[in-house]
Design an enzyme around this catalytic site. Sequence first.
Site, short mmCIF file in Angstrom:
data_model
loop_
_atom_site.label_atom_id
_atom_site.label_comp_id
_atom_site.label_asym_id
_atom_site.label_seq_id
_atom_site.Cartn_x
_atom_site.Cartn_y
_atom_site.Cartn_z
N CYS A 1 1.26 -0.90 -0.02
CA CYS A 1 0.05 -0.03 0.10
C CYS A 1 1.02 1.44 -0.24
O CYS A 1 1.75 1.47 -1.01
CB CYS A 1 -0.64 -0.05 1.23
SG CYS A 1 -2.43 1.21 0.62
N HIS B 1 -3.94 -5.36 1.90
CA HIS B 1 -2.72 -5.61 3.59
C HIS B 1 -3.16 -6.80 3.45
O HIS B 1 -3.85 -7.84 4.42
CB HIS B 1 -3.88 -4.67 4.14
CG HIS B 1 -3.38 -3.66 4.65
ND1 HIS B 1 -1.80 -2.64 4.73
CD2 HIS B 1 -3.89 -2.22 3.77
CE1 HIS B 1 -2.17 -1.21 4.38
NE2 HIS B 1 -3.41 -1.59 3.44
N GLU C 1 -1.16 -9.12 5.61
CA GLU C 1 -0.67 -8.74 6.77
C GLU C 1 -2.34 -8.73 8.28
O GLU C 1 -1.96 -8.84 9.22
CB GLU C 1 0.39 -7.29 7.79
CG GLU C 1 -0.45 -6.06 7.04
CD GLU C 1 -0.02 -5.30 6.16
OE1 GLU C 1 -0.80 -6.32 5.22
OE2 GLU C 1 -0.45 -4.26 6.35
#
Length: 192
Positions: free
Chosen positions: A78, A172, A174
């Site tokens: 990002c 994302h 994560e």
Amino acid sequence: MQIGILALQGGYQAHANCVNALGVSTRFVRKKEDFTDIDGLILPGGESSTLLKLIETFDLVSALKDFQAKKKPIYGTCAGMILLAKTVVPQQFSLGAIDISVARNAYGRQIDSFIAMSDAIESPDFGCAQMECVFIRAPRVQSVGEGVTTLLRYRAEPILVRQDHILAGSFHPELSQDRAVHQYFLAMISAS
Ligand code: GLN
């Protein structure tokens, strides 16, 4: 193997948790000396304009450029992707490490953040047919250069791209349970 995670602002802790969960140690990168002894680097999401100010304040531009010039793998998520891109719209400083053009916030503002499934994955690299993708004020990849491979798409647009030792994604991983993208990045490091 040790993975550096730029830890000035944004989602660095979540990336560290993912890498640690895969059994690999991490080191938070906040000063030049932290670049020694890392085999790969993650640039997390956050706010690219803020990250840029902090990178300049902490005098890390040349260390980042040196790391990239050594062909050590870097993965930008990002805002991290925005820092790596060759061209950023609206224009701002970037490392130019991957031949893509990205438009900041082009998937909408914070309130438009969303979770969606990627398009069907053709390559066996990720071991899944589709991936959950979290988009938060995400940049849109407007164009990719000849040397860039698109690894994942959402609504036919690139959302995870790779050029040699540079990996960049607009979403994302994560923040999802699937570790496939981090695993892919660790495999890039092992192969380098
Ligand atoms: N919109 C942010 C930027 O332009 C990126 C958002 C994110 O990293 N989640 O830097």
